[in-house]
Design an enzyme around this catalytic site. Structure first.
Site, short mmCIF file in Angstrom:
data_model
loop_
_atom_site.label_atom_id
_atom_site.label_comp_id
_atom_site.label_asym_id
_atom_site.label_seq_id
_atom_site.Cartn_x
_atom_site.Cartn_y
_atom_site.Cartn_z
CG ASP A 1 -82.62 22.35 -43.90
OD1 ASP A 1 -81.73 21.53 -43.57
OD2 ASP A 1 -82.59 23.02 -44.96
CE1 TYR B 1 -78.30 22.74 -36.40
CE2 TYR B 1 -79.42 24.81 -36.88
CZ TYR B 1 -78.32 24.13 -36.41
OH TYR B 1 -77.24 24.82 -35.93
CB SER C 1 -50.67 34.82 -53.92
OG SER C 1 -49.55 35.13 -54.66
CE LYS D 1 -56.14 29.93 -57.20
NZ LYS D 1 -57.08 31.04 -57.13
NE ARG E 1 -52.87 36.46 -50.03
CZ ARG E 1 -52.30 37.36 -50.83
NH1 ARG E 1 -52.97 38.46 -51.14
NH2 ARG E 1 -51.09 37.18 -51.28
CE LYS F 1 -52.95 23.67 -50.89
NZ LYS F 1 -53.95 23.76 -49.84
CE LYS G 1 -56.44 31.40 -61.30
NZ LYS G 1 -55.88 32.58 -61.74
CB CYS H 1 -92.89 56.88 -68.82
SG CYS H 1 -91.74 57.45 -67.55
S1 IVH Z 1 -53.44 27.10 -50.70
C1 IVH Z 1 -49.50 29.38 -49.74
N1 IVH Z 1 -55.62 25.94 -51.46
O1 IVH Z 1 -56.00 30.88 -53.99
C2 IVH Z 1 -50.70 29.46 -50.53
N2 IVH Z 1 -55.40 28.28 -51.83
O2 IVH Z 1 -53.84 32.26 -55.53
C3 IVH Z 1 -51.84 28.92 -49.79
N3 IVH Z 1 -57.36 29.31 -52.87
O3 IVH Z 1 -55.10 33.32 -51.67
C4 IVH Z 1 -52.99 28.76 -50.66
N4 IVH Z 1 -58.56 27.48 -53.00
O4 IVH Z 1 -57.38 32.32 -51.42
C5 IVH Z 1 -54.95 27.09 -51.38
N5 IVH Z 1 -57.53 24.78 -52.05
C6 IVH Z 1 -56.85 25.93 -51.97
C7 IVH Z 1 -57.39 27.14 -52.45
C8 IVH Z 1 -56.62 28.30 -52.35
C9 IVH Z 1 -58.51 28.79 -53.24
C10 IVH Z 1 -57.00 30.73 -53.03
C11 IVH Z 1 -56.46 31.35 -51.78
C12 IVH Z 1 -55.18 32.02 -52.16
C13 IVH Z 1 -55.24 32.02 -53.65
C14 IVH Z 1 -53.85 31.90 -54.21
#
Ligand code: IVH
Length: 660
Positions: free
Chosen positions: A25, A28, A74, A108, A129, A281, A305, A402
């Site tokens: 660091d 840098y 979302s 997430k 967003r 995904k 979750k 006090c």
């Molecule tokens: S993909 C089309 N990947 O989760 C949806 N979202 O509940 C695209 N998030 O608003 C989201 N980590 O802010 C994606 N690895 C991840 C994520 C992620 C956190 C959040 C994101 C989104 C929310 C959805």
């Protein structure tokens, strides 16, 4: 200069994207200082993409709205393995196939979704967003986040819209809250709120001071890029210089997804940042395109979750703690309960507004949770379980320590004890003074200070320096060795650097940064004691609040007595001498009037200071030179009358130029 920038960019890339730093660091930092020096000499070379430009520009009046070209959706949630299997069944039904797709599993992140737009490799827009279709323009704020590249490593894409999460890691969050506590400001409940609060600052300079991080997780659409899968996209994004979370992993089957989730659930506590689950995904982009989206969420992804670490218990009573700056914080005392393996018996309630908002009463059954590993919090009262014996909670009118009447200013959420002699505040000030954030006196930790305070051996800060060996040896748990240790620590603390001494006093809004600013500007304790609010407001980087707090503090007669007492016990802060005599503007005190055309006033002031000069608060005796811009005010005439030196803007720049 280009080389220095490229080197800095390369090191940032190694640090944030490749997770493989090759310099320390401080190396840098040295390189960064080199860049600043070059840019100081050649301001015309500075580009918006220079790493020096992350400090945050001018404050905004409002956030502009930004319409997302493609909505930011979302995700649907899965809570059980069965939810994940039915997600897969739905995919297969929709695709009319029995071939199970491959997936990619990613942590997430628990922060805020943002979109970054790059044109020909340059960051041109960053937004929140918002409601998914319309967000807010936070480009200036996002530019201060070091892991957001200002420039991609390739420029082939005319336009690239990437999406990701801005968050605060645990360490950054704890440090920020520690500072806020010290400065008497309300604490953030969790890293997510801290990240949101930091990004939604109209003044990007504030955002720049917050430890925010960024990971990219996708792009708005995959038409312009030739990647076939999410995994390939991550490779590309990394090559472009965007930080991808290293835990993202391909999974061939849903079983693999499920075991990945279990793995992440155990790993999460060891991560430097908080995650609240895992996003799954479909890996293949052509399948993603066929699956499309429903109104709010895509069909090709789902969020698993983590079960919240929550429990219910009873709120037994509320204690009120008085902090160093007099802030009174309610603390919930709970029937001890196991929350995910940790016994919780207290939770912070932050302030009176929070108690009202959650409608809490003594005797209530409450739902509590540990957000990650951070401070336990009360999520809500379970009102159905409330019986008549539940008692409302009232914020005390008088200080619980006090008895001085408490004050709640309209602009603040915090209730305060404003009695400067309040023992609770005095004790905490003593603890702070000796702590790492203060003079860092070895051997005088919180416990020792509490003991000495209770025995009336120390009441005020200077008393620390009159402690004697006999006082210490007889203390509970002390011996000759610990006493000598503490005495050596006290002796060593008698000549602290001025900035450290100022930060140790515990003046509201004066932490390490402001204290250093004061030392560099005024140079001695005597000058600081005599400084006026207007003079402080002239100092770049000092705001109204800090200026007011500093002058209030030093004009208090008991503080003045304390400073004399410090001198009497031999405490004399040291000034680290800087060689400033031989600089261009040494001895000069500048004042500006009218509007400058070529540089901004703050740049001009910075140039003066960088060259050893000072800035005057008005036409004072000390002031030596007036720089006149367009439409000068009455200062010009007054300065002429007083026979001060007068320079036009171009004269001023020429003088500087001659020195370059
Ligand atoms: S993909 C089309 N990947 O989760 C949806 N979202 O509940 C695209 N998030 O608003 C989201 N980590 O802010 C994606 N690895 C991840 C994520 C992620 C956190 C959040 C994101 C989104 C929310 C959805």
């Amino acid at each position: 200069m280009k080389e220095v920038i490229l080197l800095l960019e390369d090191h940032s890339h190694r640090y944030y994207v490749l997770d493989d730093p090759q310099i320390s660091d401080s190396e840098y930092d040295t390189l960064f200082q080199e860049l600043l020096e070059i840019e100081r000499l050649h301001p015309e070379w500075v580009t918006p993409e220079s790493p020096s430009q992350r400090v945050g520009g001018a404050a905004l009046d409002t956030f502009e709205q930004v319409e997302h070209r493609l909505p930011m959706l979302s995700l649907e949630n899965a809570f059980t393995d069965a939810d994940l299997h039915s997600f897969e069944d739905r995919l297969l039904r929709f695709l009319l196939t029995e071939d199970r797709p491959e997936y990619i599993a990613e942590p997430k992140l628990d922060g805020l979704a943002v979109e970054l737009v790059y044109e020909h490799g340059l960051l041109v827009l960053g937004s929140t967003r918002g409601n998914g279709s319309i967000g807010e323009d936070i480009t200036a704020q996002l530019r201060t986040v070091s892991s957001v590249p200002l420039r991609l490593r390739q420029t082939e894409f005319r336009r690239l819209e990437v999406r990701g999460e801005v968050f605060m890691d645990r360490q950054g969050f704890e440090e920020l809250n520690r500072q806020r506590e010290e400065e008497g400001e309300a604490l953030f409940a969790n890293p997510r709120n801290a990240a949101a609060g930091s990004l939604r600052q109209l003044d990007p300079k504030i955002t720049a001071e917050r430890p925010l991080r960024f990971f990219v997780y996708g792009i708005a659409d995959s038409e312009d890029v030739e990647c076939k899968t999410q995994l390939e996209l991550f490779q590309l994004l990394k090559v472009l210089g965007l930080p991808v979370n290293s835990l993202a992993a391909p999974c061939h089957t849903m079983e693999e997804v499920i075991s990945k989730f279990a793995e992440l659930a155990t790993l999460r506590h060891d991560l430097a940042y908080e995650i609240d689950g895992m996003v799954v995904k479909v890996n293949d982009f052509s399948l993603q395109a066929r699956l499309g989206a429903k109104a709010r969420a895509p069909r090709w992804a789902i969020a698993c979750k983590f079960p919240a670490v929550q429990a219910t218990t009873t709120l037994i009573k509320v204690d009120f703690q008085v902090g160093r700056t007099g802030a009174v914080t309610p603390v919930a005392i709970l029937e001890p309960v196991d929350v995910g393996g940790v016994i919780v018996s207290r939770a912070t309630l932050h302030n009176g507004d929070e108690i009202r908002r959650k409608d809490l009463r003594i005797g209530d059954t409450v739902l509590i949770q540990r957000a990650g590993d951070v401070i336990p919090e009360i999520v809500k009262a379970i009102h159905d379980k409330r019986d008549e014996s539940a008692k409302p909670i009232t914020m005390p009118l008088d200080c619980p320590v006090c008895s001085h009447p408490l004050l709640k200013l309209d602009a603040e959420v915090v209730t305060r004890c404003v009695n400067p002699h309040c023992p609770a505040q005095r004790l905490r000030t003593l603890v702070h003074f000796c702590s790492k954030a203060g003079l860092d006196i070895e051997g005088l930790g919180k416990k020792s200070i509490e003991q000495l305070f209770e025995l009336n051996l120390i009441e005020d800060l200077p008393d620390i320096f009159s402690l004697e060996r006999e006082n210490l040896i007889t203390l509970d748990g002390w011996g000759e060795k610990s006493a000598d240790n503490a005495l050596a620590g006290i002796l060593a603390a008698k000549q602290p650097p001025l900035s450290r001494f100022l930060a140790a006093l515990g003046i509201r809004y004066v932490g390490e940064v402001t204290a250093t600013l004061l030392e560099n500007t005024f140079g001695s304790l005597e000058k600081i004691l005599a400084v006026t609010k207007d003079e402080l407001l002239e100092v770049e980087g000092l705001g109204e609040q800090a200026a007011g707090s500093i002058t209030d503090y030093f004009s208090d007669s008991s503080v003045q007595e304390m400073i004399t007492a410090f001198q009497n016990v031999g405490v004399s802060p040291l000034i680290v001498e800087k060689k400033r005599e031989d600089l261009l503007f040494s001895g000069e005190v500048f004042l500006f009037t009218g509007s400058l055309k070529k540089i901004s006033r703050s740049e001009a002031k910075k140039l003066v200071k960088d060259n050893g000069g000072q800035i005057a608060s008005g036409i004072t005796q000390k002031m030596t030179c007036l720089v006149v811009g367009e439409k000068p005010g009455s200062k010009l005439k007054k300065s002429q009358e007083k026979g001060k030196k007068i320079l036009s803007e171009s004269d001023f720049l020429q003088v500087l130029d001659g020195a370059l």
